[in-house]
Design a protein around this motif. Structure first.
Motif, PDB file in Angstrom:
ATOM      1  N   THR A   1       0.825  -1.209   0.000  1.00  0.00           N
ATOM      2  CA  THR A   1       0.000   0.000   0.000  1.00  0.00           C
ATOM      3  C   THR A   1       0.860   1.260   0.000  1.00  0.00           C
TER       4      THR A   1
ATOM      5  N   ILE B   1      -1.031   7.474   4.094  1.00  0.00           N
ATOM      6  CA  ILE B   1      -1.332   7.443   5.527  1.00  0.00           C
ATOM      7  C   ILE B   1      -1.233   8.850   6.135  1.00  0.00           C
TER       8      ILE B   1
ATOM      9  N   HIS C   1      -8.400  -5.626   9.110  1.00  0.00           N
ATOM     10  CA  HIS C   1      -7.242  -6.482   9.348  1.00  0.00           C
ATOM     11  C   HIS C   1      -6.346  -6.495   8.116  1.00  0.00           C
ATOM     12  N   LEU C   2      -5.033  -6.489   8.361  1.00  0.00           N
ATOM     13  CA  LEU C   2      -4.066  -6.490   7.257  1.00  0.00           C
ATOM     14  C   LEU C   2      -3.474  -7.885   7.086  1.00  0.00           C
TER      15      LEU C   2
ATOM     16  N   PRO D   1       5.005  -7.769   7.377  1.00  0.00           N
ATOM     17  CA  PRO D   1       5.509  -8.629   8.469  1.00  0.00           C
ATOM     18  C   PRO D   1       5.258  -8.076   9.877  1.00  0.00           C
TER      19      PRO D   1
HETATM   20  C1  HEC Z   1       7.682  -7.990   2.994  1.00  0.00           C
HETATM   21  C2  HEC Z   1       7.014  -6.827   2.480  1.00  0.00           C
HETATM   22  C3  HEC Z   1       6.770  -5.652   3.395  1.00  0.00           C
HETATM   23  C4  HEC Z   1       7.680  -5.010   4.180  1.00  0.00           C
HETATM   24  C5  HEC Z   1       9.154  -5.342   4.368  1.00  0.00           C
HETATM   25  C6  HEC Z   1       6.969  -3.898   4.779  1.00  0.00           C
HETATM   26  N1  HEC Z   1       5.670  -3.886   4.395  1.00  0.00           N
HETATM   27 FE1  HEC Z   1       4.225  -2.594   4.999  1.00  0.00          FE
HETATM   28  N2  HEC Z   1       2.838  -3.651   4.006  1.00  0.00           N
HETATM   29  C7  HEC Z   1       3.103  -4.679   3.129  1.00  0.00           C
HETATM   30  C8  HEC Z   1       1.872  -5.102   2.499  1.00  0.00           C
HETATM   31  C9  HEC Z   1       1.726  -6.196   1.463  1.00  0.00           C
HETATM   32  C10 HEC Z   1       0.847  -4.296   3.034  1.00  0.00           C
HETATM   33  C11 HEC Z   1      -0.638  -4.352   2.713  1.00  0.00           C
HETATM   34  C12 HEC Z   1      -1.285  -5.445   3.500  1.00  0.00           C
HETATM   35  C13 HEC Z   1      -2.760  -5.557   3.220  1.00  0.00           C
HETATM   36  O1  HEC Z   1      -3.241  -5.084   2.185  1.00  0.00           O
HETATM   37  O2  HEC Z   1      -3.464  -6.123   4.071  1.00  0.00           O
HETATM   38  C14 HEC Z   1       1.507  -3.398   3.977  1.00  0.00           C
HETATM   39  C15 HEC Z   1       0.826  -2.455   4.734  1.00  0.00           C
HETATM   40  C16 HEC Z   1       1.439  -1.532   5.569  1.00  0.00           C
HETATM   41  C17 HEC Z   1       0.738  -0.539   6.339  1.00  0.00           C
HETATM   42  C18 HEC Z   1      -0.755  -0.317   6.352  1.00  0.00           C
HETATM   43  C19 HEC Z   1      -1.036   0.766   5.348  1.00  0.00           C
HETATM   44  C20 HEC Z   1      -2.446   0.881   4.877  1.00  0.00           C
HETATM   45  O3  HEC Z   1      -2.691   1.761   4.048  1.00  0.00           O
HETATM   46  O4  HEC Z   1      -3.309   0.129   5.315  1.00  0.00           O
HETATM   47  C21 HEC Z   1       1.692   0.205   6.991  1.00  0.00           C
HETATM   48  C22 HEC Z   1       1.461   1.386   7.922  1.00  0.00           C
HETATM   49  C23 HEC Z   1       2.966  -0.355   6.644  1.00  0.00           C
HETATM   50  N3  HEC Z   1       2.790  -1.414   5.787  1.00  0.00           N
HETATM   51  C24 HEC Z   1       4.165   0.143   7.106  1.00  0.00           C
HETATM   52  C25 HEC Z   1       5.399  -0.493   6.882  1.00  0.00           C
HETATM   53  C26 HEC Z   1       6.634  -0.066   7.483  1.00  0.00           C
HETATM   54  C27 HEC Z   1       6.809   1.131   8.386  1.00  0.00           C
HETATM   55  C28 HEC Z   1       7.591  -0.948   7.062  1.00  0.00           C
HETATM   56  C29 HEC Z   1       9.062  -1.007   7.448  1.00  0.00           C
HETATM   57  C30 HEC Z   1       9.350  -0.996   8.873  1.00  0.00           C
HETATM   58  C31 HEC Z   1       6.928  -1.916   6.204  1.00  0.00           C
HETATM   59  N4  HEC Z   1       5.606  -1.601   6.099  1.00  0.00           N
HETATM   60  C32 HEC Z   1       7.572  -2.986   5.602  1.00  0.00           C
HETATM   61  C33 HEC Z   1       4.317  -5.265   2.897  1.00  0.00           C
HETATM   62  C34 HEC Z   1       5.500  -4.936   3.539  1.00  0.00           C
END
Ligand code: HEC
Ligand code: HEC
Ligand code: HEC
Length: 441
Positions: free
Chosen positions: A89, A99, A121-122, A127
């Motif tokens: 996202t 965000i 829920h995500l 991770p």
């Molecule tokens: C391995 C891949 C991966 C990594 C590494 C990762 N993310 Fe994500 N993140 C995702 C995915 C895929 C989603 C969407 C999940 C869903 O749609 O339910 C997400 C969703 C999010 C969301 C929710 C946003 C929304 O609009 O709902 C946040 C906040 C976020 N990540 C922050 C971070 C931060 C801060 C880091 C580093 C510390 C990080 N992510 C690292 C894959 C990752």
């Protein structure tokens, strides 16, 4: 039993299931956290933003949240899972598509519990099962960093998941089973350095995300912590007592590898690990040392098992090795631009041949600031039969482990693209040694 009675029982069963589902969904609801319209215009101390930048590097946020060629953190990267495609996202501070109106509370809940601001829920492709261990202070610094990035307007791409996984409330059940929320309690019987290493490795570094196998529900198998997993078409080898490195890791070699992406006795970090090490370079020395202390404790100590069998069977594989590989790998050239003697190579000694197949087929891309690849790919020069013969020979000569099985299929699936291998970094950063002139070696 009469048909009517059976129908009545069935009807009651359906009602019970529906009531059960309704109760579950009601329990699974999470409240929305109110929008904070001024979140993105807040001011943060420069030192906090700078610390957040380093932490974001350790968490590798940019790699998943950036589609190659598009603005950083704007999301849209396709993350393949056994259950379908999940798209990352937009986490830039754009108020509508990112965000930008998330309060710190909303951000903290996402990191700790995998729930977005609106209460959805995500998916654990994000991770949060590991980020849940990050401290409040570090989460606040990450928030400060993200909120001060350029806002990018980019709508999120809808996921494409197999039925019924597109229905997010199901994730509440997953979390009940597999999410262990909150910080890891420090271990009193271990040093501060060990505990610091555990905090970084098991939390923001999310090393287990690749290096631990997953169960049928896509959750990390805690009983096999660091027993080796899969990532982006590569094998993330075991980092516990089963670590296949022929030369056991030491405090010094691990520190160098994590810091600079290569080490004299272990060669270059390939595939997704190249990007991990490229990011770890932002960590202070004390943190790299602590991670090495923790990892070494996971691996334990053992004797080296470097094998080079002069009596390995001659044949097509031996000829290809002599004509194509030996000039670089048998020439005693220094790392990272000389090939490692393959008797010291972890991939050649690993239980699964995938990393060697990937390396030989696609090569290693140029290091930062270099024009030529570190190792060329031989996918065009060698046909499948050549590859299979070569791999069989490498294993027989440079490893005491059993022969690899199913080489034909693995080579074929890799070449046809049936088995998807990521050879380019997600964010367009060039792979390879992070800094050839870095200290150490
Ligand atoms: C391995 C891949 C991966 C990594 C590494 C990762 N993310 Fe994500 N993140 C995702 C995915 C895929 C989603 C969407 C999940 C869903 O749609 O339910 C997400 C969703 C999010 C969301 C929710 C946003 C929304 O609009 O709902 C946040 C906040 C976020 N990540 C922050 C971070 C931060 C801060 C880091 C580093 C510390 C990080 N992510 C690292 C894959 C990752
Ligand atoms: C995105 C997936 C991914 C993540 C996250 C990841 N790794 Fe790796 N790691 C790999 C892969 C793939 C390899 C194999 C690379 C190769 O053969 O060159 C690897 C190799 C390694 C090796 C070399 C092992 C050997 O014996 O050759 C070490 C050490 C290592 N990783 C440590 C870590 C640590 C520490 C972290 C967390 C900071 C981490 N990894 C996070 C994918 C990952
Ligand atoms: C032009 C020089 C060159 C040639 C030719 C070459 N390589 Fe490499 N190879 C490298 C370099 C440089 C690396 C990165 C350093 C390292 O890790 O060994 C590398 C890495 C590897 C690795 C990973 C080693 C490790 O554990 O880190 C394997 C396996 C490998 N090469 C196999 C082969 C095979 C098999 C051939 C022949 C088909 C071959 N290479 C041909 C230069 C070369």
């Amino acid at each position: 039993m009469r048909a009517e009675a059976i129908l009545r029982i069935l009807a009651w069963f359906v009602v019970l299931v529906l009531v059960g589902a309704a109760v579950f969904l009601w329990l699974a609801r999470r409240p929305a956290i109110p929008e904070n319209p001024s979140a993105a215009s807040q001011a943060f101390p420069a030192a906090t933003i700078a610390r957040g930048a380093d932490l974001a590097a350790v968490g590798n946020c940019v790699a998943c949240h950036t589609k190659p060629g598009e603005p950083a953190f704007a999301g849209g990267l396709d993350i393949p899972t056994p259950f379908g495609e999940i798209y990352s996202t937009n986490i830039t501070p754009d108020p509508e598509t990112g965000i930008g109106n998330w309060s710190l509370d909303a951000f903290r809940r996402a990191m700790r519990e995998g729930v977005d601001r609106a209460g959805n829920h995500l998916y654990p492709a994000f991770p949060y099962d590991q980020y849940t261990r990050v401290s409040d202070d570090d989460i606040a610094a990450l928030y400060a960093y993200l909120m001060t990035r350029p806002a990018v307007r980019r709508e999120d791409t809808p996921n494409r998941l197999v039925f019924p996984l597109g229905f997010r409330p199901i994730l509440a059940g997953w979390k009940l089973l597999f999410l262990d929320k909150g910080e890891l309690p420090p271990r009193d019987d271990k040093s501060d350095q060990w505990n610091r290493g555990a905090y970084l490795t098991e939390g923001l570094g999310h090393c287990a995300g690749c290096h631990t196998p997953r169960n049928a529900f896509g959750a990390l198998d805690d009983n096999r912590h660091f027993d080796g997993g899969e990532a982006e078409g590569w094998q993330a080898v075991a980092l516990n007592a089963s670590n296949p490195a022929p030369v056991p890791w030491t405090q010094e070699t691990l520190q160098q590898y994590l810091r600079q992406g290569w080490n004299q006795t272990h060669g270059v970090a390939a595939g997704p690990m190249a990007e991990v090490t490229a990011n770890l370079r932002f960590l202070p020395d004390a943190d790299i040392e602590a991670m090495a202390v923790y990892l070494l404790d996971q691996m334990g100590s053992r004797a080296p098992r470097v094998t080079d069998r002069a009596d390995a069977p001659a044949g097509r594989g031996a000829e290809i090795y002599a004509a194509t590989c030996a000039q670089c790998h048998d020439a005693g050239k220094p790392q990272p631009f000389g090939g490692l003697p393959l008797s010291q190579s972890t991939p050649v000694n690993a239980p699964h041949p995938q990393n060697v197949v990937n390396l030989v087929m696609f090569g290693l891309p140029p290091a930062d600031g270099e024009a030529a690849p570190i190792m060329p790919g031989f996918g065009n020069a060698l046909n499948d039969a050549d590859m299979v013969a070569l791999l069989g020979y490498l294993r027989a000569r440079f490893s005491a482990a059993p022969a690899w099985q199913g080489l034909d299929r693995i080579v074929g699936d890799t070449r046809s693209g049936r088995y998807r291998v990521t050879t380019l970094p997600a964010n367009g950063i060039e792979r390879g040694p992070a800094n050839v002139n870095a200290k150490g070696d």
